[in-house]
Design an enzyme around this catalytic site. Structure first.
Site, PDB file in Angstrom:
ATOM      1  CB  SER A  50     -10.440 -77.937 -24.367  1.00  0.00           C
ATOM      2  OG  SER A  50     -11.339 -78.245 -23.328  1.00  0.00           O
ATOM      3  CE  LYS A  81      -9.295 -81.860 -22.267  1.00  0.00           C
ATOM      4  NZ  LYS A  81      -9.034 -80.637 -23.058  1.00  0.00           N
TER       5      LYS A  81
END
Length: 820
Positions: free
Chosen positions: A706, A749
């Site tokens: 990611s 996140k």
């Protein structure tokens, strides 16, 4: 029987008193006795002529008699009383035959009492009592003794008596072998009869009968009868010992008496065994609701228990097994409270948020209410620590009206912990599943398997494999524990597993559970949880009342942002507890009657702020991009730093990066090289400059795809000398074609970006659905842009104007090129 031909008084062998010879016995039996004798009464024995007898003197009258007689060296008469329970006997309570005796020793005992050693001389008959105070005095007449010499019949009986006595000595485990030698060497027939009669284990009445029998040959007959009876008892006892020897280990001597007692009772037909205990267990079994196969197995074990010896180890094992069968709930179910609205209220009271979990529980209740019966689902709550996974199980049990059992699996490495040990092992017990059912007391509790991802395995087996049957709704209706070896129905149990790391759960086990993710809390959710649950709880735990401790919303927000970095609220509660303790100290020392803590007061209790937003400072130069990462404790921001230096075009990666993350960096560099002309990057930048990519917090291992977007942005930033906007964070996986692929942990996140003060988040287009699950109030003040290709990312992240001209910055003189 005595051990020798002497009587040892005390611990001094010099005080030993020899027993009489034949001549001495003859002299005693013909000696003259006074017409009047003081009478000493014996409570529970009989004195025979020639026999030496130690007795303890306790009565005041007897003490007076002994003192007078011993001081004047007088003979006394010894008579047995008819009943041992009579404390102060009258003449009518005494036998009419007695024995003349002399007092050999008078011993003062350490406790103040007195003991005497007396020796019988000859028998007498009481004519009348002439005095009762201070002690009995009676007129007596001597009883003539038969002359044993020349009587062949008597001699034969004496030999038989000696043979019987020697057999008894050899058979009795309590008599030494020296006693047989002593009996063999007694040469006086009269003394032998009296000596053996005195030591026979018979009643006082029988001994008195021997004393009153005048003909010596008849006394010999009576002694032989008693010896024969005792020999039969000893032979039977020896037979019993032989019979039970196979059941008793030689080292288990403490069981011997119980074995002998049971065998004697069985021989006499009086042994009750364990009938009472077995009947009580059978009654409990008949009253308990158990399946047919369990009832049959318990009946079989009860029959085995009835035949077992209570002292044998097998008895305890069988009894323990039956107790477990009777203690486990087989068909006892608690009644579910199928009130959907009430359950919803209970769940909302105990936990804030967690809408997905609450909805799933309410759905289960609704189906159960409509259908009436269903297999319980296996739920697995997974998420970061401190978000309420374990406490949620208690709330579910309260909402359903069921019992709650928690089993921690952290560090369990033995398969037997789950399935139990077989009964062949010493100290065997059922596994923790069955133990938990016993603790619950019902067959349909809420059973929480806490920390299922922390299971281990070694040479003792794999506990996670043992859980496969437990957590399979199609199989757990016949769960078989190694200890019970009986099928147990777990299908009505609502199993709830919890885990932090989903990847740590073995795939077969994970496949059997319905996975429900519990994500981290937003700042607003943490604020609501702190106000509704944490502050009141810490107020109570620290002994404060409602008016003594209050904390404002601004202060709570400062504590959340400046002193904690977590997805859950565990650290937040501890921090609030620190503030509460500081207030409690002031109240206890009477410095204050109560405090309302404002944001300006927080540093007074918690010292300096721990966490600050430093994204603006870190992105002041080109080559620094802000990424978003997922950690077990929630989301966090991640800085990707890129720098260049003169070299040969190498790429250096540091910061404890995993293989996947290194490959993302290589893919990003390849993409940048392939599109260098589009970004006006001079070719010399890749040939004569080394690229160094570093991810700070170098002590922490990092991995995953990611960070690809952030790495790509940092590389293009350093090569184009365009700074990255400081209030933008990004996440996503990249491909060599410049596509941006979706990643996981979006909620964590995004919330981490908001906590860090980020204003804009760049996400892959295919992660749009994940953002829709986040409350709109949690996203207030945060802009989210969705991208499909890397060109879109750079459009949102890079400033238009470069800090330096790339052509000039990466220019390498021809002289240096030729040297290289």
């Amino acid at each position: 029987m005595p051990q020798d031909l002497i009587l040892v008084v005390g611990d001094d062998p010099e005080q030993s008193i020899p027993l009489p010879t034949a001549d001495e016995e003859k002299e005693m039996s013909t000696s003259e006795i006074p017409d009047v004798l003081p009478i000493l009464t014996l409570r529970n024995t009989v004195l025979f002529p020639g026999v030496v007898l130690p007795i303890t003197v306790g009565r005041d009258t007897s003490l007076k008699l002994v003192k007078d007689a011993f001081g004047e060296d007088r003979l006394i008469g010894v008579v047995a009383q008819r009943s041992t329970e009579t404390e102060n006997p009258s003449p009518a309570d005494l036998y009419s035959f007695g024995t003349v005796a002399s007092i050999l020793k008078l011993i003062k005992m350490p406790d103040g009492s007195k003991s005497i050693v007396i020796q019988g001389k000859r028998r007498f008959r009481v004519k009348e009592y002439v005095q009762e105070e201070p002690y009995f005095t009676a007129r007596v007449s001597a009883v003539a003794e038969d002359a044993p010499d020349g009587n062949v019949e008597l001699e034969a009986r004496i030999r038989s008596i000696k043979e019987l006595a020697i057999q008894i000595v050899n058979l009795s485990p309590n008599l030494p072998s020296e006693a047989a030698y002593a009996i063999q060497n007694i040469d006086s027939p009269t003394f032998l009869i009296h000596f053996i009669a005195s030591n026979l284990q018979i009643e006082v009445e029988d001994k008195q009968e021997l004393l009153e029998t005048v003909p010596l040959i008849e006394r010999a007959e009576l002694v032989m009868d008693h010896l024969n009876q005792e020999l039969q008892v000893l032979q039977l006892s020896e037979e019993i010992r032989t019979r039970v020897k196979t059941d008793v280990d030689q080292q288990q001597r403490e069981y011997l008496l119980r074995q002998q007692m049971k065998a004697i009772q069985d021989e006499l037909g009086e042994g009750e065994g364990t009938a009472g205990e077995v009947s009580e267990l059978r009654r409990r079994l008949e009253e308990k609701e158990v399946p047919e196969h369990v009832f049959s197995a318990a009946e079989k074990e009860l029959e085995r228990l009835a035949r077992s010896n209570p002292a044998s180890p097998d008895y305890a094992v069988t009894r323990n097994y039956i107790d477990w069968i009777l203690d486990i709930p087989w068909q006892h179910y608690s009644k579910d409270k199928l009130d959907i609205k009430r359950a919803s209220t209970v769940l909302d009271e105990d936990h804030y948020g967690l809408e997905q979990v609450k909805r799933r529980i309410l759905e289960h209740l609704a189906v159960l209410k409509l259908k009436g019966d269903m297999k319980a689902p296996i739920l697995c709550f997974h998420g970061p620590p401190g978000v309420g996974k374990t406490s949620l199980g208690k709330s579910i049990a309260r909402a359903l009206g069921r019992e709650f059992v928690r089993m921690s699996l952290g560090g369990v490495r033995d398969e037997a912990e789950i399935r139990g040990h077989r009964r062949t092992y010493v100290g065997a017990l059922p596994g923790r599943i069955i133990q938990g059912m016993k603790k619950a007391g019902t067959a349909n509790p809420v059973f929480m398997l806490d920390e299922v991802d922390k299971l281990g395995n070694d040479f003792r087996g794999d506990p996670s494999s043992a859980l496969l049957e437990v957590l399979d709704p199609e199989q757990n209706n016949s769960f078989n524990d190694h200890y019970l070896e009986l099928d147990y129905d777990l299908s009505k149990v609502l199993f709830i597993a919890t885990a932090n790391y989903l990847e740590m759960i073995p795939a077969p086990l994970r496949d059997r559970m319905e996975m429900i993710e519990i994500t981290g809390y937003t700042q607003e959710e943490k604020l609501a949880i702190a106000k509704q649950y944490l502050v009141p709880r810490q107020r109570e735990r620290n002994g404060l009342v409602n008016g003594q401790f209050k904390i404002t919303d601004k202060a709570l927000k400062l504590v959340i942002d400046g002193y904690t970095r977590e997805s859950g609220v565990r650290q937040l509660e501890r921090t609030i507890g620190s503030v509460a303790r500081g207030v409690a100290k002031q109240v206890a020392t009477e410095e204050s009657t109560g405090e309302t803590v404002n944001d300006a007061d927080v540093e007074t209790y918690l010292r300096a702020r721990k966490y600050f937003s430093d994204t603006a400072e870190r992105t002041e130069v080109p080559g620094v991009a802000t990424g978003l990462a997922w950690t077990p404790v929630g989301g966090d921001i991640l800085f990707i730093e890129a720098s260049v230096s003169r070299g040969s075009g190498r790429m250096i990666l540091t910061g404890q990066l995993g293989d996947v993350m290194k490959e993302s960096a290589q893919a990003a560099l390849s993409y940048v090289k392939s599109t260098a002309q589009e970004w006006s990057i001079p070719s010399d930048a890749f040939k004569h400059w080394d690229l160094h990519i570093h991810v700070p917090a170098g002590a922490i291992p990092k991995d995953g795809p990611s960070a690809g977007v952030a790495m790509m942005t940092a590389i293009i930033s350093i090569y184009t000398q365009r700074r990255v906007r400081h209030n933008v964070a990004m996440t996503g996986e990249i491909t060599l074609r410049g596509l941006v692929l979706p990643v996981g942990g979006i909620k964590e996140k995004v919330l981490a970006a908001k906590r860090a003060g980020i204003k804009k988040v760049i996400l892959p287009e295919k992660n749009r659905k994940d953002v829709e699950e986040i409350k709109a109030s949690s996203l207030r003040g945060l802009s989210i842009s969705y991208v499909h290709r890397m060109e879109d990312v750079l459009e949102h992240t890079l400033l238009k104007r470069p800090s330096n001209n790339p052509q000039t910055y990466f220019h390498v003189p021809n002289k240096e090129k030729n040297q290289n």
